[in-house]
Design a protein around this motif. Structure first.
Motif, PDB file in Angstrom:
ATOM      1  N   LEU A 152      -1.441  24.832 -22.444  1.00 15.61           N
ATOM      2  CA  LEU A 152      -0.197  25.590 -22.523  1.00 15.61           C
ATOM      3  C   LEU A 152       0.806  25.148 -21.472  1.00 15.61           C
ATOM      4  O   LEU A 152       0.474  25.025 -20.290  1.00 15.61           O
ATOM      5  N   ASN A 153       2.030  24.891 -21.919  1.00 14.13           N
ATOM      6  CA  ASN A 153       3.178  24.708 -21.025  1.00 14.13           C
ATOM      7  C   ASN A 153       4.057  25.944 -21.167  1.00 14.13           C
ATOM      8  O   ASN A 153       4.356  26.374 -22.283  1.00 14.13           O
ATOM      9  N   VAL A 154       4.470  26.520 -20.028  1.00 12.27           N
ATOM     10  CA  VAL A 154       5.206  27.785 -20.061  1.00 12.27           C
ATOM     11  C   VAL A 154       6.504  27.672 -19.273  1.00 12.27           C
ATOM     12  O   VAL A 154       6.621  26.885 -18.327  1.00 12.27           O
ATOM     13  N   HIS A 163      12.213  32.269 -11.372  1.00  8.24           N
ATOM     14  CA  HIS A 163      11.901  31.599 -12.628  1.00  8.24           C
ATOM     15  C   HIS A 163      11.149  30.306 -12.328  1.00  8.24           C
ATOM     16  O   HIS A 163      11.414  29.637 -11.324  1.00  8.24           O
ATOM     17  N   PHE A 164      10.220  29.945 -13.223  1.00 13.97           N
ATOM     18  CA  PHE A 164       9.459  28.726 -12.999  1.00 13.97           C
ATOM     19  C   PHE A 164       8.933  28.184 -14.313  1.00 13.97           C
ATOM     20  O   PHE A 164       8.894  28.884 -15.339  1.00 13.97           O
ATOM     21  N   THR A 165       8.540  26.937 -14.282  1.00 11.82           N
ATOM     22  CA  THR A 165       7.813  26.328 -15.392  1.00 11.82           C
ATOM     23  C   THR A 165       6.489  25.814 -14.864  1.00 11.82           C
ATOM     24  O   THR A 165       6.372  25.447 -13.683  1.00 11.82           O
ATOM     25  N   GLY A 166       5.477  25.794 -15.726  1.00 11.34           N
ATOM     26  CA  GLY A 166       4.169  25.338 -15.286  1.00 11.34           C
ATOM     27  C   GLY A 166       3.256  25.045 -16.454  1.00 11.34           C
ATOM     28  O   GLY A 166       3.642  25.176 -17.621  1.00 11.34           O
ATOM     29  N   ILE A 174      -1.669  29.888 -13.599  1.00 11.86           N
ATOM     30  CA  ILE A 174      -0.951  28.618 -13.669  1.00 11.86           C
ATOM     31  C   ILE A 174      -1.659  27.607 -12.766  1.00 11.86           C
ATOM     32  O   ILE A 174      -2.120  27.944 -11.671  1.00 11.86           O
ATOM     33  N   GLU A 175      -1.701  26.334 -13.203  1.00 15.19           N
ATOM     34  CA  GLU A 175      -2.413  25.301 -12.454  1.00 15.19           C
ATOM     35  C   GLU A 175      -1.495  24.286 -11.785  1.00 15.19           C
ATOM     36  O   GLU A 175      -1.904  23.614 -10.841  1.00 15.19           O
ATOM     37  N   LEU A 199      -7.525  36.893  -4.529  1.00 16.05           N
ATOM     38  CA  LEU A 199      -6.804  36.149  -5.551  1.00 16.05           C
ATOM     39  C   LEU A 199      -7.430  34.766  -5.680  1.00 16.05           C
ATOM     40  O   LEU A 199      -7.732  34.120  -4.673  1.00 16.05           O
ATOM     41  N   ASN A 200      -7.605  34.322  -6.922  1.00 14.25           N
ATOM     42  CA  ASN A 200      -8.192  33.007  -7.132  1.00 14.25           C
ATOM     43  C   ASN A 200      -7.108  31.939  -7.197  1.00 14.25           C
ATOM     44  O   ASN A 200      -5.917  32.212  -7.047  1.00 14.25           O
ATOM     45  N   ALA A 201      -7.539  30.687  -7.434  1.00 15.13           N
ATOM     46  CA  ALA A 201      -6.626  29.545  -7.344  1.00 15.13           C
ATOM     47  C   ALA A 201      -5.418  29.681  -8.254  1.00 15.13           C
ATOM     48  O   ALA A 201      -4.271  29.488  -7.834  1.00 15.13           O
ATOM     49  N   GLY A 202      -5.655  29.996  -9.539  1.00 15.70           N
ATOM     50  CA  GLY A 202      -4.550  30.068 -10.483  1.00 15.70           C
ATOM     51  C   GLY A 202      -3.593  31.198 -10.218  1.00 15.70           C
ATOM     52  O   GLY A 202      -2.381  31.091 -10.486  1.00 15.70           O
ATOM     53  N   MET A 203      -4.101  32.311  -9.691  1.00 10.77           N
ATOM     54  CA  MET A 203      -3.235  33.440  -9.362  1.00 10.77           C
ATOM     55  C   MET A 203      -2.487  33.209  -8.051  1.00 10.77           C
ATOM     56  O   MET A 203      -1.319  33.594  -7.914  1.00 10.77           O
TER      57      MET A 203
END
Length: 366
Positions: A152-154, A163-166, A174-175, A199-203
């Motif tokens: 997934l691209n968001v 605002h961001f994209t990831g 998000i990675e 909180l884990n890596a993606g969070m």
């Protein structure tokens, strides 16, 4: 064939119709990821997404690639008060998603909050360069090829945060990404020797994108938030600052570029003496050592004069082993991304950069 794939093939099958949910046209010739734009409040975004997935028969909890055990449920509930303190908006997004899916939020929390802390995890390579003329962050995402068409691209344009994209192999977490202020970050997961609620890596990465303008702000945030998992975080900003963080639930180590070596790089392993005991030994790290040597050698020789094309060549394996997995193993680089912070541009190869060309994504202006 789909019905012959191993269990978990449809994990992100819950997002297989997301192309229909985006407002932006997709150039399918060059893109294989799903593209989604989120707007409104966090809860509204989660609710709309959950309902639309359900309307296409996509139920997340029917497609999770690992059992939602009592241990995961208990760990997630221990994490909830920490999220409530440090990232309450994401709890609201999960609540909205759960309502849209017709499931309990606790089950989604068990899936999301235990990721990276408990296996499985992605294996990736990441580097950042800041040499005066250039400032960029680049990352290869290495994961299971059976799931590559479901990544997934968001673009997040939510109320109350930057605002961001990831990009992500999961959902909500998000990675790698870049926000409207030109702050970029990418993770590599490391098998942890210890975990605890946090909180884990993606969070952590997503919270940084939503709240931080610079590398220094992100480092300050990281030192204030309980960490659940083990990971590296590669950081870069539009002002030219770069840093590498190796961190676990017990330690945080920050590395900055040394003189005449304007780069940092990471794989799914720790390299500082203080952090080596934080990594679980004996796990399959997907050739982390050769990938790390490739980046060290190429960046050590070329980072001072490296430009965007040179970074793309490194990601594509033209400087040595980085993405050239044996495809028969079921492993591979499922996307490569380059965030050009001087020129405010995002370049992404959807699939292995050895076979796929980089395409500029102009949907997110920062």
């Amino acid at each position: 064939m789909l019905n012959e794939a191993p269990r978990g093939f449809r994990v992100r099958g819950c997002i297989q119709n997301c192309r229909q949910l985006s407002n932006e046209p997709i150039k399918r010739r060059a893109q294989t990821m799903y593209h989604v734009t989120y707007r409104g409040t966090h809860r509204e975004a989660g609710l709309r997404w959950g309902r639309r997935l359900a309307s296409h028969g996509n139920l997340i909890l029917q497609n999770v690639p690992f059992p939602i055990t009592q241990a995961r449920l208990q760990f997630a509930q221990q994490c909830v008060p920490i999220y409530r303190q440090f990232f309450p908006a994401v709890l609201q997004e999960i609540d909205g998603l759960a309502e849209g899916q017709g499931c309990a939020p606790q089950a989604l929390q068990a899936v999301l909050f235990s990721m990276y802390a408990m296996p499985p995890a992605c294996r990736c390579s990441c580097f950042a360069v800041s040499n005066g003329a250039q400032a960029f962050l680049a990352r290869n995402s290495d994961f299971l090829l059976a799931l590559r068409h479901l990544n997934l691209n968001v673009v997040y344009r939510l109320d109350g945060g930057f605002h961001f994209t990831g990009n992500t192999t999961a959902f909500i977490e998000i990675e790698d990404g870049v926000n409207e202020h030109g702050f970029a970050v990418g993770l590599t997961a490391v098998a942890p020797s210890h975990i605890r609620p946090g909180l884990n890596a993606g969070m952590l990465l997503r919270l940084m994108l939503e709240t931080c303008r610079t590398v220094d702000e992100a480092l300050t945030l990281l030192r204030s938030v309980p960490v659940a998992s083990a990971q590296t975080l590669t950081l870069a900003d539009a002002g030219g600052a770069i840093a590498l963080v190796e961190c676990s639930c017990r330690r945080v180590e920050v590395l900055r570029p040394v003189p005449h070596q304007p780069f940092v790089c990471a794989v799914n392993a720790f390299h500082t003496p203080a952090m080596r005991a934080e990594r679980l030994e004996g796990v399959d790290d997907w050739a982390a050592a050769p990938r790390y040597r490739t980046m060290l050698r190429a960046l050590g020789a070329k980072a001072a004069g490296m430009d965007i094309s040179g970074a793309m060549a490194l990601l594509a394996g033209k400087e040595g082993f980085l993405c050239q997995y044996d495809r028969h193993s079921g492993r591979g680089t499922v996307w490569a991304v380059l965030y050009d912070l001087k020129r405010r541009a995002v370049w992404r190869a959807e699939g292995s950069p050895a076979q796929r060309r980089f395409v500029q994504d102009a949907r997110h202006i920062f």
